[in-house]
Write a protein that holds these residues in place. Structure first.
Motif, PDB file in Angstrom:
ATOM      1  N   ALA A 142       0.830  -1.211   0.000  1.00  0.00           N
ATOM      2  CA  ALA A 142       0.000   0.000   0.000  1.00  0.00           C
ATOM      3  C   ALA A 142       0.860   1.255   0.000  1.00  0.00           C
ATOM      4  N   GLY A 143       1.992   1.214   0.712  1.00  0.00           N
ATOM      5  CA  GLY A 143       2.870   2.369   0.731  1.00  0.00           C
ATOM      6  C   GLY A 143       3.546   2.612  -0.601  1.00  0.00           C
ATOM      7  N   LEU A 144       4.005   1.540  -1.243  1.00  0.00           N
ATOM      8  CA  LEU A 144       4.694   1.684  -2.527  1.00  0.00           C
ATOM      9  C   LEU A 144       3.760   2.188  -3.615  1.00  0.00           C
ATOM     10  N   ILE A 145       2.518   1.673  -3.633  1.00  0.00           N
ATOM     11  CA  ILE A 145       1.594   2.082  -4.694  1.00  0.00           C
ATOM     12  C   ILE A 145       1.275   3.568  -4.575  1.00  0.00           C
ATOM     13  N   LYS A 146       1.316   4.099  -3.369  1.00  0.00           N
ATOM     14  CA  LYS A 146       1.075   5.533  -3.178  1.00  0.00           C
ATOM     15  C   LYS A 146       2.256   6.356  -3.671  1.00  0.00           C
ATOM     16  N   ILE A 147       3.452   5.975  -3.244  1.00  0.00           N
ATOM     17  CA  ILE A 147       4.635   6.731  -3.632  1.00  0.00           C
ATOM     18  C   ILE A 147       4.843   6.699  -5.143  1.00  0.00           C
ATOM     19  N   ARG A 148       4.543   5.556  -5.749  1.00  0.00           N
ATOM     20  CA  ARG A 148       4.723   5.412  -7.195  1.00  0.00           C
ATOM     21  C   ARG A 148       3.560   6.000  -7.987  1.00  0.00           C
ATOM     22  N   GLY A 149       2.454   6.264  -7.309  1.00  0.00           N
ATOM     23  CA  GLY A 149       1.253   6.681  -8.014  1.00  0.00           C
ATOM     24  C   GLY A 149       1.085   8.188  -8.039  1.00  0.00           C
ATOM     25  N   ASP A 150       0.091   8.650  -7.340  1.00  0.00           N
ATOM     26  CA  ASP A 150      -0.301  10.058  -7.396  1.00  0.00           C
ATOM     27  C   ASP A 150       0.755  10.956  -6.749  1.00  0.00           C
ATOM     28  N   GLU A 151       1.083  12.053  -7.434  1.00  0.00           N
ATOM     29  CA  GLU A 151       2.100  12.962  -6.912  1.00  0.00           C
ATOM     30  C   GLU A 151       1.670  13.630  -5.607  1.00  0.00           C
ATOM     31  N   CYS A 152       0.368  13.673  -5.329  1.00  0.00           N
ATOM     32  CA  CYS A 152      -0.062  14.310  -4.081  1.00  0.00           C
ATOM     33  C   CYS A 152       0.420  13.535  -2.858  1.00  0.00           C
ATOM     34  N   TRP A 153       0.679  12.222  -3.022  1.00  0.00           N
ATOM     35  CA  TRP A 153       1.245  11.467  -1.901  1.00  0.00           C
ATOM     36  C   TRP A 153       2.677  11.924  -1.631  1.00  0.00           C
ATOM     37  N   ARG A 154       3.413  12.237  -2.686  1.00  0.00           N
ATOM     38  CA  ARG A 154       4.786  12.706  -2.504  1.00  0.00           C
ATOM     39  C   ARG A 154       4.824  14.146  -1.990  1.00  0.00           C
ATOM     40  N   ARG A 155       3.796  14.907  -2.327  1.00  0.00           N
ATOM     41  CA  ARG A 155       3.727  16.295  -1.853  1.00  0.00           C
ATOM     42  C   ARG A 155       3.017  16.426  -0.502  1.00  0.00           C
ATOM     43  N   LEU A 156       2.537  15.299   0.015  1.00  0.00           N
ATOM     44  CA  LEU A 156       1.848  15.241   1.321  1.00  0.00           C
ATOM     45  C   LEU A 156       0.519  15.996   1.310  1.00  0.00           C
ATOM     46  N   THR A 157      -0.136  16.063   0.157  1.00  0.00           N
ATOM     47  CA  THR A 157      -1.380  16.832   0.068  1.00  0.00           C
ATOM     48  C   THR A 157      -2.617  15.976  -0.212  1.00  0.00           C
ATOM     49  N   CYS A 158      -2.466  14.668  -0.334  1.00  0.00           N
ATOM     50  CA  CYS A 158      -3.595  13.831  -0.751  1.00  0.00           C
ATOM     51  C   CYS A 158      -4.782  13.895   0.209  1.00  0.00           C
ATOM     52  N   LEU A 159      -4.505  14.036   1.493  1.00  0.00           N
ATOM     53  CA  LEU A 159      -5.608  14.014   2.449  1.00  0.00           C
ATOM     54  C   LEU A 159      -6.374  15.335   2.491  1.00  0.00           C
ATOM     55  N   GLU A 160      -5.944  16.301   1.715  1.00  0.00           N
ATOM     56  CA  GLU A 160      -6.771  17.491   1.539  1.00  0.00           C
ATOM     57  C   GLU A 160      -7.997  17.171   0.683  1.00  0.00           C
ATOM     58  N   PHE A 161      -7.951  16.016  -0.032  1.00  0.00           N
ATOM     59  CA  PHE A 161      -9.055  15.607  -0.895  1.00  0.00           C
ATOM     60  C   PHE A 161      -9.686  14.287  -0.437  1.00  0.00           C
ATOM     61  N   HIS A 162      -8.858  13.384   0.086  1.00  0.00           N
ATOM     62  CA  HIS A 162      -9.280  11.995   0.269  1.00  0.00           C
ATOM     63  C   HIS A 162     -10.496  11.834   1.168  1.00  0.00           C
ATOM     64  N   HIS A 163     -10.542  12.531   2.289  1.00  0.00           N
ATOM     65  CA  HIS A 163     -11.660  12.343   3.214  1.00  0.00           C
ATOM     66  C   HIS A 163     -12.991  12.705   2.554  1.00  0.00           C
ATOM     67  N   GLU A 164     -12.959  13.614   1.607  1.00  0.00           N
ATOM     68  CA  GLU A 164     -14.169  14.030   0.906  1.00  0.00           C
ATOM     69  C   GLU A 164     -14.489  13.126  -0.272  1.00  0.00           C
ATOM     70  N   THR A 165     -13.479  12.603  -0.951  1.00  0.00           N
ATOM     71  CA  THR A 165     -13.690  11.868  -2.194  1.00  0.00           C
ATOM     72  C   THR A 165     -13.576  10.361  -2.052  1.00  0.00           C
ATOM     73  N   GLN A 166     -13.299   9.832  -0.869  1.00  0.00           N
ATOM     74  CA  GLN A 166     -13.184   8.389  -0.676  1.00  0.00           C
ATOM     75  C   GLN A 166     -14.499   7.706  -1.025  1.00  0.00           C
ATOM     76  N   PRO A 167     -14.460   6.392  -1.309  1.00  0.00           N
ATOM     77  CA  PRO A 167     -15.667   5.700  -1.786  1.00  0.00           C
ATOM     78  C   PRO A 167     -16.890   5.866  -0.892  1.00  0.00           C
ATOM     79  N   MET A 168     -16.725   5.684   0.404  1.00  0.00           N
ATOM     80  CA  MET A 168     -17.885   5.782   1.284  1.00  0.00           C
ATOM     81  C   MET A 168     -17.498   6.485   2.587  1.00  0.00           C
ATOM     82  N   PRO A 169     -17.711   7.778   2.687  1.00  0.00           N
ATOM     83  CA  PRO A 169     -17.363   8.503   3.910  1.00  0.00           C
ATOM     84  C   PRO A 169     -18.140   7.979   5.118  1.00  0.00           C
ATOM     85  N   GLY A 170     -17.563   8.185   6.293  1.00  0.00           N
ATOM     86  CA  GLY A 170     -18.223   7.812   7.531  1.00  0.00           C
ATOM     87  C   GLY A 170     -18.723   9.044   8.270  1.00  0.00           C
TER      88      GLY A 170
END
Length: 490
Positions: free
Chosen positions: A165-193
């Motif tokens: 899971a860690g490698l697929i993030k680092i190799r995938g979306d640049e927001c993981w490398r920029r540490l900004t992915c969670l500015e979107f993820h909580h809102e756009t994840q498949p099923m929020p809680g």
């Protein structure tokens, strides 16, 4: 062989087995309550049709011998009953061979379900449950000490889950490398809680800290699983904390809970475990079986391990039909915008500009902007999850969305049971349509002013209005009591 067992891990094994039984229970109950509409004989993707065009070797299981909805229900509820028996500790009162056979039952039953589940069962946690359940068969029971080899195989599985899971993030979306992915993820994840709105509104520096901590836990900590105690226990504890954070912030079926179960098996509970129960030396046949299984898993690990090192890493892939050793990973890319497919119907036979459309309510996926997202995990709402993928691309829904709408137009009871709200309780609608909306979390000011957790904006049509089929008389001519004819654009 003295090296074969680890006497101090009797409590680790016990916690692992009982917690795994709970996950099994959630999986079987989810299957039993949803299968008729999804893959039943009259479901959206019927199992009998699948069995007609796929070979045995591609998906071996019990349903190759026989399929009926009644038999599927028997398999699912039997799995739930066996899971309850394992949770209650029945295996501890059986001889070693019988206990192993009892643990093999839910594995065989759930494997059979996954093999015919098609797109509804195409998630990584299905394979994770099967691989974990397979290893659990060979952990033995309280009558014998825990086998070291199987405990190491469990750690190898946990390592692949986290590190992959860690490698697929680092190799995938640049927001993981920029540490900004969670500015979107909580809102756009498949099923929020229910807490996702609050997680999304955390300050940006906190989001960056979340991502950095996630990278550390998934890319560094997994290597510590193979170090001596207490370092391995600390590593497992960090993983548990990270997974509980994910449990609070979203709904990912049993993925997080099963990862926690794996991590708990690594913890050295000797300080609180006390003296182990009386345990006999493992019989020779058991040692031979465990060594053979270990060799098999190591051989099958070649392709998943090579995948971890590949620049073209894939996630959630099984390399053998029994899902014995798999690759894992999640969210290699993050959506910046949340799109939702909203399904609506009308009972008006002719569509016009003033037609009144009523919205179907789903149990988990966002719909009514005023409705706070609910917590469902570890229960898995399969239709809701696939609706999220459908919003990303109609290609994800090509095989099942049409049959889904057809069943709404028929007022199919099994399909309607998957929904939270049916706006047509007195009879099916005359037309159904689907539209795509952009959903975003409101801010504090908007929430106080409107009471809405979401703000949504129309984007485009997903499916133009479809009319209820006209029933035919025995002579093949349309019945006078039929539904509306072909509809125009919505």
């Amino acid at each position: 062989m003295e090296w074969f067992t680890a006497d101090g891990y009797w409590l680790s094994r016990l916690i692992f087995q009982r917690a795994l039984a709970v996950v099994y229970l959630a999986a079987f109950v989810s299957a039993a309550l949803q299968f008729r509409a999804l893959i039943g004989s009259r479901g959206m993707l019927p199992v009998p049709e699948l069995l007609r065009y796929t070979p045995w070797r591609a998906a071996p299981g019990l349903f190759r011998l026989h399929y009926s909805d009644r038999f599927f229900a028997l398999v699912a509820w039997t799995g739930a009953a066996v899971s309850l028996a394992l949770l209650a500790g029945l295996d501890a009162h059986l001889p070693l061979g019988a206990a192993m056979a009892l643990w093999a039952v839910p594995w065989v039953l759930y494997l059979s379900i996954v093999q015919v589940g098609q797109v509804w069962y195409g998630f990584g946690w299905e394979s994770l449950l099967l691989e974990t359940g397979f290893l659990a068969v060979f952990l033995g029971n309280s009558g014998t000490a825990a086998p070291v080899l199987v405990l190491w195989l469990v750690r190898w599985l946990l390592f692949r889950v986290e590190f992959g899971a860690g490698l697929i993030k680092i190799r995938g979306d640049e927001c993981w490398r920029r540490l900004t992915c969670l500015e979107f993820h909580h809102e756009t994840q498949p099923m929020p809680g229910p807490l996702s709105w609050f997680f999304h509104r955390l300050p940006k520096p906190v989001h960056r800290a979340e991502v950095a901590a996630n990278h550390f836990t998934q890319l560094v900590v997994p290597f510590l699983l193979f170090t001596p105690q207490p370092v391995a226990s600390v590593a497992a504890g960090l993983m548990v904390v990270t997974q509980l954070w994910l449990v609070l912030s979203g709904n990912f079926a049993w993925l997080n809970w099963l990862t926690i179960v794996l991590a708990l098996s690594v913890v050295d509970w000797s300080l609180i475990a006390g003296r182990p129960p009386t345990q006999s030396a493992p019989p020779l046949w058991y040692e031979v079986v465990v060594i053979a299984v270990t060799a098999l898993v190591l051989v099958l690990s070649y392709r998943p391990a090579r995948n971890l090192l590949s620049r073209r890493q894939v996630m959630n892939r099984s390399f053998d039909p029994l899902h014995l050793v798999n690759t894992y990973g999640a969210f290699g890319s993050i959506s910046r915008m949340r799109l939702e497919v909203v399904v609506e119907g009308t009972d008006e036979p002719v569509i016009h500009e003033g037609t009144r459309w009523l919205e179907y309510g789903f149990r988990g996926k966002p719909g009514d902007p005023r409705r706070l997202p609910r917590q469902f995990a570890p229960y898995h709402l399969r239709l809701d999850w696939l609706m999220w993928f459908a919003a990303l691309s109609p290609a994800y829904a090509r095989s099942w969305f049409g049959p889904f709408v057809e069943r709404l137009l028929r007022g199919d009871r099994d399909t309607l049971r998957l929904l939270r709200h049916n706006p047509f309780p007195d009879g099916p609608p005359a037309h159904v349509r689907a539209r795509v909306f952009h959903y975003r979390f409101t801010d504090w000011r908007e929430l106080r002013a409107t009471g809405r957790w979401w703000e949504r904006t129309y984007v485009r049509d997903f499916m133009r209005p479809v009319a209820r089929p006209v029933p035919l008389r025995p002579d093949g001519r349309p019945s006078a009591k039929g539904g509306g004819g072909p509809s125009g654009a919505g």
